[in-house]
Write a protein that holds these residues in place. Structure first.
Motif, short mmCIF file in Angstrom:
data_model
loop_
_atom_site.label_atom_id
_atom_site.label_comp_id
_atom_site.label_asym_id
_atom_site.label_seq_id
_atom_site.Cartn_x
_atom_site.Cartn_y
_atom_site.Cartn_z
N THR A 139 0.83 -1.21 0.00
CA THR A 139 0.00 0.00 0.00
C THR A 139 0.86 1.25 0.00
OG1 THR A 139 -1.71 -1.20 1.24
CG2 THR A 139 -1.86 1.19 1.21
N VAL A 148 -1.99 6.95 6.11
CA VAL A 148 -3.00 6.37 5.22
C VAL A 148 -2.80 4.86 5.12
CG1 VAL A 148 -3.90 6.33 2.86
CG2 VAL A 148 -3.30 8.50 3.94
N THR A 149 -1.54 4.42 5.04
CA THR A 149 -1.28 2.99 5.00
C THR A 149 -1.80 2.30 6.26
OG1 THR A 149 0.71 3.32 3.66
CG2 THR A 149 0.54 1.24 4.85
N VAL A 208 -5.58 2.02 6.05
CA VAL A 208 -6.01 0.98 5.10
C VAL A 208 -5.87 -0.41 5.74
CG1 VAL A 208 -5.45 -0.16 2.92
CG2 VAL A 208 -5.55 2.34 3.03
N THR A 209 -4.74 -0.69 6.33
CA THR A 209 -4.54 -2.00 6.96
C THR A 209 -5.41 -2.14 8.21
OG1 THR A 209 -2.59 -1.09 8.09
CG2 THR A 209 -2.22 -2.34 6.07
N LEU A 249 -8.68 -3.22 6.95
CA LEU A 249 -8.57 -4.63 6.58
C LEU A 249 -8.56 -5.51 7.82
CD1 LEU A 249 -8.22 -6.68 4.32
CD2 LEU A 249 -5.74 -6.31 4.43
#
Length: 354
Positions: A96, A114-115, A118-119, A122
């Motif tokens: 990512t 942001v990474t 995102v994770t 998830l």
């Protein structure tokens, strides 16, 4: 009637053991925040002048993997959820970050944030099976997820500046490391940057465990039914734990993406998640300091064996023997044993001084 009621100076068998900081007379919040600060200061100031460029890269990787171990420590050590997918989350975080940082539009700190988000999202999706699964079943599900991520990465590869959603151009050879911030352009400066960010992840985890989420996680670990009877939203706090663990691991993956050499699909085999669990059990699952020790065991020990000309396969034997010894003689791991030893030393010093 509880035989321990009204008995002063006697601790009930199920009462929590005092931490090393409490045995040394420190207040819990101070001791919890002091050791990451102290370790960070020592690493940033003392290590770079004393080590070579090779060991700077090794220690950078050790710091990153200590955050992956920290996520596992939160899940299993605090909530009782066995996850074997942290290495997969590390790979997803790296992918990512590479994809977000290709055009250079986002500054590096924003790429990390942001990474992690995102994770973290998830992680919530992964945590949904955890609402009905636990123990070996949850471990198998997360291990299969790690294998699936490895298969997908093998076919998609990491972004290297290509077009399309995947950002991979097969004509180009290798991968391109994520662009570093200007203040961390050199390997030494990036090591310092990585250690500071990793310390922030530890402080984030400590803040959670010292607050309301930590109390809820402790109750869930003891008994989900009792936690629900006490009015705790078990679903919310389980998903919260997965989101936090994956957020921190995703940030660590982004840091790894900017390390020297970039990322390859061979860095994240599924069995590495089992090795991470074994290392954390030996280092200390229930103490966040154990995550730092686990990171060093995973990255510094292989480098030492390679320096001494010893096969890296010996490390698996050492881990196996060390894991058996830990489970039999010291379930709290190296960090727990060290805490007890420091407590005894402090007690003897106080007695000698009085």
């Amino acid at each position: 009637m509880n035989v321990f009621q009204g008995t002063r100076g006697v601790r009930a068998p199920d009462a929590p053991r005092p931490t090393a900081g409490e045995r040394l007379g420190l207040r819990p919040p101070l001791s919890a925040a002091a050791w990451p600060t102290g370790v960070t200061a020592a690493a940033v100031l003392l290590l770079p002048p004393l080590t070579s460029a090779y060991w700077i890269q090794v220690l950078t990787a050790a710091a990153v993997f200590s955050v992956a171990a920290l996520g596992l420590s939160v899940l299993y050590g605090r909530v009782g959820l066995i996850s074997l997918g942290q290495i997969a989350m590390l790979a997803v975080g790296g992918w990512t970050a590479e994809r977000l940082g290709q055009n250079g539009a986002l500054p590096f700190p924003l790429v990390l944030l942001v990474t992690g988000l995102v994770t973290g999202l998830l992680g919530i999706v992964i945590g949904l099976p955890a609402l009905r699964l636990s123990g070996l079943y949850l471990a198998l599900i997360t291990l299969m997820l790690a294998a699936a991520v490895t298969i997908v990465l093998t076919n998609a590869n990491f972004p290297n500046g290509g077009k399309g959603f995947l950002g991979y151009d097969p004509v180009k050879s290798g991968t391109v490391p994520l662009a570093r911030p200007d203040l961390a352009a050199s390997d030494t400066a990036y090591f310092r940057y990585t250690v500071v960010v990793c310390a922030l992840m530890f402080l984030l985890a400590i803040a959670h465990t010292r607050g309301r989420p930590g109390r809820a996680w402790a109750a869930i670990r003891q008994s989900e039914h009792a936690a629900m009877a006490a009015g705790i939203n078990v679903t919310l706090y389980k998903l919260w734990a997965f989101a936090l663990a994956c957020f921190m691991t995703g940030v660590a993956g982004a840091l790894l993406a900017a390390s020297a050499g970039g990322l390859t699909v061979y860095q994240f085999p599924p069995q590495e998640s089992i090795t991470l669990l074994a290392a954390l059990l030996m280092a200390g699952m229930y103490n966040f300091a154990g995550a730092v020790i686990a990171g060093l065991m995973l990255k510094a020990m292989p480098a030492l064996l390679d320096t001494w000309g010893v096969s890296g396969n010996v490390l698996l034997i050492l881990f196996g023997v060390g894991l058996v010894q830990t489970l039999v003689t010291s379930p709290e791991g190296i960090a727990g044993q060290l805490g007890r030893d420091l407590g005894r030393l402090a007690t003897r010093m106080r007695r000698s001084a009085s």
